[in-house]
Design a protein around this motif. Structure first.
Motif, PDB file in Angstrom:
ATOM      1  N   UNK A 156      -8.318  -6.066   5.473  1.00  0.00           N
ATOM      2  CA  UNK A 156      -9.351  -5.719   4.500  1.00  0.00           C
ATOM      3  C   UNK A 156      -8.740  -5.203   3.200  1.00  0.00           C
ATOM      4  N   UNK A 157      -7.737  -4.347   3.297  1.00  0.00           N
ATOM      5  CA  UNK A 157      -7.083  -3.865   2.081  1.00  0.00           C
ATOM      6  C   UNK A 157      -6.404  -5.001   1.338  1.00  0.00           C
ATOM      7  N   UNK A 158      -5.876  -5.970   2.043  1.00  0.00           N
ATOM      8  CA  UNK A 158      -5.273  -7.131   1.386  1.00  0.00           C
ATOM      9  C   UNK A 158      -6.322  -7.915   0.615  1.00  0.00           C
ATOM     10  N   UNK A 159      -7.502  -8.068   1.204  1.00  0.00           N
ATOM     11  CA  UNK A 159      -8.588  -8.788   0.516  1.00  0.00           C
ATOM     12  C   UNK A 159      -9.032  -8.021  -0.721  1.00  0.00           C
ATOM     13  N   UNK A 160      -9.153  -6.704  -0.619  1.00  0.00           N
ATOM     14  CA  UNK A 160      -9.551  -5.905  -1.785  1.00  0.00           C
ATOM     15  C   UNK A 160      -8.512  -6.021  -2.904  1.00  0.00           C
ATOM     16  N   UNK A 161      -7.228  -5.992  -2.532  1.00  0.00           N
ATOM     17  CA  UNK A 161      -6.172  -6.075  -3.545  1.00  0.00           C
ATOM     18  C   UNK A 161      -6.220  -7.409  -4.273  1.00  0.00           C
ATOM     19  N   UNK A 162      -6.403  -8.503  -3.524  1.00  0.00           N
ATOM     20  CA  UNK A 162      -6.467  -9.833  -4.140  1.00  0.00           C
ATOM     21  C   UNK A 162      -7.722  -9.968  -4.988  1.00  0.00           C
ATOM     22  N   UNK A 163      -8.837  -9.490  -4.484  1.00  0.00           N
ATOM     23  CA  UNK A 163     -10.083  -9.590  -5.240  1.00  0.00           C
ATOM     24  C   UNK A 163     -10.011  -8.812  -6.546  1.00  0.00           C
ATOM     25  N   UNK A 164      -9.387  -7.639  -6.507  1.00  0.00           N
ATOM     26  CA  UNK A 164      -9.249  -6.842  -7.734  1.00  0.00           C
ATOM     27  C   UNK A 164      -8.391  -7.580  -8.763  1.00  0.00           C
ATOM     28  N   UNK A 165      -7.313  -8.198  -8.336  1.00  0.00           N
ATOM     29  CA  UNK A 165      -6.458  -8.924  -9.277  1.00  0.00           C
ATOM     30  C   UNK A 165      -7.165 -10.158  -9.824  1.00  0.00           C
ATOM     31  N   UNK A 166      -8.026 -10.773  -9.004  1.00  0.00           N
ATOM     32  CA  UNK A 166      -8.792 -11.930  -9.488  1.00  0.00           C
ATOM     33  C   UNK A 166      -9.735 -11.505 -10.611  1.00  0.00           C
ATOM     34  N   UNK A 167     -10.478 -10.421 -10.384  1.00  0.00           N
ATOM     35  CA  UNK A 167     -11.399  -9.947 -11.415  1.00  0.00           C
ATOM     36  C   UNK A 167     -10.655  -9.453 -12.652  1.00  0.00           C
TER      37      UNK A 167
END
Length: 931
Positions: free
Chosen positions: A819-830
């Protein structure tokens, strides 16, 4: 080692063998007298000195100086004693060792001090007689960096090299701790991890050392599972045959969920992995835990929460069958489990379930379904029973259409997706069909059937069925159900966050997506029919939870329809249907205030705010207890305070004024300043009283918020509506109480604390002036719930425009969990879209680096592999690695077909060999394209 001999040693030198060196002929008279005088001067000082521990270095004497013609004086040089001068103190080696140290094989009193050689001059020799020593130094290999660096950087890296002597002292310290505290698991794990720093380049030798340490730790802690799992992890790196070790582990700990989950993951990651092998492990686990739960098997170690462990393993089984493509087997298993656990409580034998399933009786969701209990009564009475043939399911031929403008691969993928959506429900006819796998026999599901007693566990099974058929009921853990690429867009869109991630092929239509927020119309009809049958025939103790879950399902469907403007007509029809069902439920149980809350939420999500206010006001006027009043007002505070500010002010004021709801809500009595003051004082008093009794609060079986949490939310909302006080600061004392209970592992405290944090993040203003307050509120919530998707996405929204986004990267960049990996990737995408100024995200090297680290740490996470492949320009290599790590995933196999279309035959053959469900033969598509 001891201080040198005193003057008394010289008088009895002829009798003391320990001081026979004083009679050496090589000594001169001057030298001996000087030594004795020096000893007399230092005699008083020696008593005050303490031993000094000094690091030991290996010293090798130079033997080249000794020749064949050496005289007696030269031979005695090798027996000269080492001397080390520390603050004018001469210390010598005691040649007669303490025999007690040899007997105990270790220092029995104190540590043996170690000293360096201070000079080359030996005691008793002339100044021109010296001895030379050579240090055994190993040449350090110079490491050539792969890239060019500044000379200062290279100098800094040399200074940071680990000192071997420090490591040895650390190992000695840990060895002592393991002997003194053999049950301290953390010390053993530190000793195991320390082997990597001193093990050198030989990885195998280091691993064997770790295994030896872990064996010794396990011998001292034979019931500890963490040590055994760590040993198996190390053992697998040096040996390929570890199956016997895993079987011994689950045999020794049959009721430990952590051991079974590790064994299941091991069976999935094997090179010779097959779906049937993993299903056998699941079956063995469920049967063992079921025997422990029923009492027919008693393990050596206690298993207090075995029913909850069974439910967690069962949820993993459902997820595994879904990823493998065995949809019909999974749906059949869930329907049968609901039949024997939710619809009745008298079934306790798998043989009875087998007779019911094979009798041809309609199951849950089918027409004329009555359940297991009426069938068992007929079966006990005997006689002829008319068995009606189940109605034939209509099979559409729309999946036989091919697009001649597309290639073989695209047509196969389209046809496979259509058949997956169509064949979600199993085929229950005796007629032959083209796809025999659509028929599910009882032998396919017999090993996974078990019986539960708790109401919460029975409702979990029903919730799994509802979630599997396409609806994702959001309960704060929406990211935990991620297995498809579009799931992240569903979860993110539910939080109304900015950012377009459609370039990753994550967006989809909620009505046509096979894994979206909304089920297809046939599945929606099936669920409504199943809920109606359950409400009629289920036991009384589960009637209310089933009705509430039914309204939750309708509420979630309305949320999905309201987010798309193209489905206004369907939203209106669904709202009318949900309103009718809610009224029918309230007619049968009018004093069930939980149903009133669900009914009001349905009106609010459809935009009927006045009707929502009427529902809440009617329920508040009916309630008589403080518990029900707090529950209603606490749920009312979850709605938007901007749209319901006047109604909330009236309701909360009446709650604070001795629950005088009829006077405030039914009449047009205004709220004066005196009423506001009195209500504020009373609400604060209620919070204080409930906080004193919070430790004795009972855990709710349905995991609802407690009275204390509802009172705190009402108090905080009333302060926001009637004063200018800073709400987080006013509620801080109550948050401290909740955190104290949450730290003890209380589930009730976790639910209450989550509700209070949700309220605070909604009440704090989000404008530019109060952005720091809002960020602090979100960070405070993430401290208690670091993986909550709501707070994580809120932090991403705040940090998008920050010049230094170190807060989000520090929290999510550790990649500790998927889950933290998904949040990190999503933040960099935005953030990449915001930095470009066009709101069009781009794949940056930072995103690729995060994904590479994430898939390295979490090798069995299907979604991370698919997201990594979607972000790269050449996904072939990534998908090959993903296939080797997640060979059970049908979605990865389909992605490989899209990526390398020329290898479609090999990929489909590999998928079938692994046991994955393939509905469309490739030969059929080729034949249709040639027609």
């Amino acid at each position: 080692m001891f201080p040198s001999a005193t003057t008394s040693a010289g008088k009895n030198s002829s009798k003391d063998n320990a001081h026979s060196w004083l009679e050496n002929k090589s000594f001169e008279e001057k030298a001996a007298s000087l030594i004795r005088s020096k000893q007399q001067e230092l005699g008083a000082v020696l008593d005050k000195l303490e031993p000094v521990l000094i690091q030991e270095k290996h010293l090798i004497s130079d033997e080249s100086s000794s020749g064949a013609d050496s005289n007696d004086e030269d031979e005695s040089l090798s027996e000269a004693t080492e001397v080390h001068k520390i603050n004018d103190e001469n210390l010598v080696i005691d040649t007669s060792c303490d025999k007690n140290n040899l007997y105990f094989k270790k220092p029995y009193k104190v540590f043996i001090p170690k000293f360096y050689r201070g000079s080359t001059v030996c005691c008793g020799l002339s100044p021109y007689y010296t001895m030379t020593f050579k240090e055994n130094k190993r040449k350090r290999k110079k490491v050539v960096p792969d890239r060019y660096f500044h000379s200062k950087f290279l100098q800094d890296t040399d200074e940071e090299l680990v000192d071997i002597s420090d490591m040895k002292s650390e190992i000695e310290r840990l060895n002592i701790l393991t002997r003194e505290e053999p049950n301290n698991i953390s010390v053993w794990m530190q000793l195991v991890n320390l082997q990597d720093k001193i093990g050198g380049k030989n990885v195998r030798v280091t691993t064997e050392k770790k295994i030896a340490v872990l064996d010794k730790a396990i011998s001292s802690n034979p019931r500890n599972v963490d040590l055994k799992l760590e040993r198996l992890q190390q053992f697998e790196s040096v040996s390929e045959d570890s199956e016997r070790e895993w079987k011994d582990l689950v045999f020794q700990h049959p009721g430990n969920r952590k051991a079974w989950e590790a064994y299941i993951l091991h069976s999935k990651k094997q090179a010779s992995h097959n779906i049937s092998k993993t299903l056998k492990v699941f079956e063995r686990c469920i049967q063992t835990c079921s025997a422990i739960h029923e009492g027919s098997f008693q393990p050596k170690e206690p298993c207090p929460d075995v029913e909850n462990d069974m439910m967690e393993i069962f949820a993993q089984l459902v997820h595994f069958l879904s990823e493998c493509g065995h949809i019909e087997t999974c749906v059949t298993l869930l329907i049968v489990m609901v039949e024997v656990n939710v619809r009745t409580k008298n079934c306790s034998s798998v043989s009875d379930v087998k007779g019911f399933y094979e009798s041809g009786e309609p199951l849950l969701g089918e027409d004329k379904s009555s359940g297991w209990e009426p069938w068992s009564l007929k079966h006990k009475k005997g006689g002829w029973v008319k068995v009606e043939e189940p109605e034939k399911m209509e099979v559409s031929d729309d999946d036989l259409d091919v697009d001649f403008d597309k290639g073989l691969e695209e047509n196969w993928l389209t046809m496979e997706e259509k058949r997956t959506l169509r064949d979600l429900l199993p085929l229950r006819t005796n007629e032959e069909c083209e796809d025999p796998a659509r028929k599910v026999s009882f032998d396919d599901i017999q090993g996974f059937i078990f019986f539960v007693k708790e109401i919460s566990s029975r409702i979990k099974i029903l919730r799994l069925l509802v979630s599997f058929l396409g609806i994702k009921i959001e309960n704060g853990d929406s990211f935990k159900c991620i297995s498809q690429l579009c799931h992240i867009s569903h979860s993110i869109s539910s939080q109304s966050l900015p950012g377009d991630i459609s370039y990753l092929r994550l967006s989809c239509d909620p009505l046509t997506c096979p894994c979206g927020l909304l089920p297809r119309e046939p599945h929606h009809t099936f669920l409504c029919k199943a809920f109606d049958q359950l409400r009629i025939s289920c036991p009384k103790e589960v009637t209310t939870p089933v009705s509430c879950l039914y309204l939750d399902y309708l509420h979630a469907r309305l949320i999905g329809l309201s987010k798309n403007k193209n489905y206004k007509q369907q939203l209106k029809h669904s709202h009318k249907e949900a309103k009718k069902i809610a009224r029918n439920l309230l007619q049968s149980d009018p004093m069930n205030f939980e149903l009133w809350i669900k009914f009001a939420n349905i009106e609010a999500i459809a935009g009927k705010h006045e009707d929502c206010k009427k529902v809440y006001f009617n329920a508040l006027c009916m309630c008589k207890s403080q518990r029900d009043a707090l529950a209603l007002c606490g749920s009312y505070t979850k709605l938007s305070h901007e749209k319901h500010s006047d109604a909330l002010r009236l309701a909360l004021g009446a709650l604070g004024d001795n629950q005088a709801f009829a006077d405030y809500l039914q009449s047009k009595k205004g709220v004066t300043s005196a009423v506001v003051l009195r209500a504020t004082r009373n609400l604060e008093r209620i919070c204080e009283e409930l906080s004193c009794l919070y430790k004795e609060v009972d855990n709710s079986p349905t995991l609802k918020a407690s009275q204390f949490a509802d009172a705190v939310c009402c108090y905080g909302m009333y302060l926001k509506l009637t004063s200018n006080l800073f709400v987080p600061q006013a509620l801080q004392p109550y948050i401290v109480i909740l955190r104290k209970q949450h730290s003890t592992g209380s589930k009730q405290a976790a639910i209450d604390l989550l509700q209070v944090h949700n309220l605070i993040t909604r009440l704090v203003d989000r404008d530019y002036k109060h952005q720091n307050h809002y960020r602090n509120a979100v960070l405070s919530a993430l401290d208690d719930f670091p993986e909550n998707p709501l707070f994580a996405t809120q932090l991403c929204k705040v940090e998008i425009g920050a010049s230094v986004a170190s807060v989000a990267r520090r929290l999510f960049g550790t990649l500790e969990t998927p889950l933290k990996s998904i949040y990190a990737v999503y933040f960099e995408i935005l953030r990449s879209g915001h930095s470009s100024g066009t709101n069009q995200p781009t794949t940056t090297p930072r995103i690729l680096n995060l994904l590479e680290r994430a898939v390295t740490v979490h090798q069995s996470d299907v979604f991370l592999w698919r997201l990594y492949a979607a972000c790269t320009n050449n996904p072939d290599d990534i998908l090959i690695r993903a296939t080797s790590n997640c060979s059970w995933s049908k979605a990865i196999a389909c992605d490989r077909i899209r990526s390398s279309k020329q290898n479609i035959d090999e990929i489909i053959k590999f998928t079938k060999d692994k046991g994955l469900r393939v509905r469309t033969p490739i030969e059929e598509v080729r034949l249709l394209l040639t027609m």
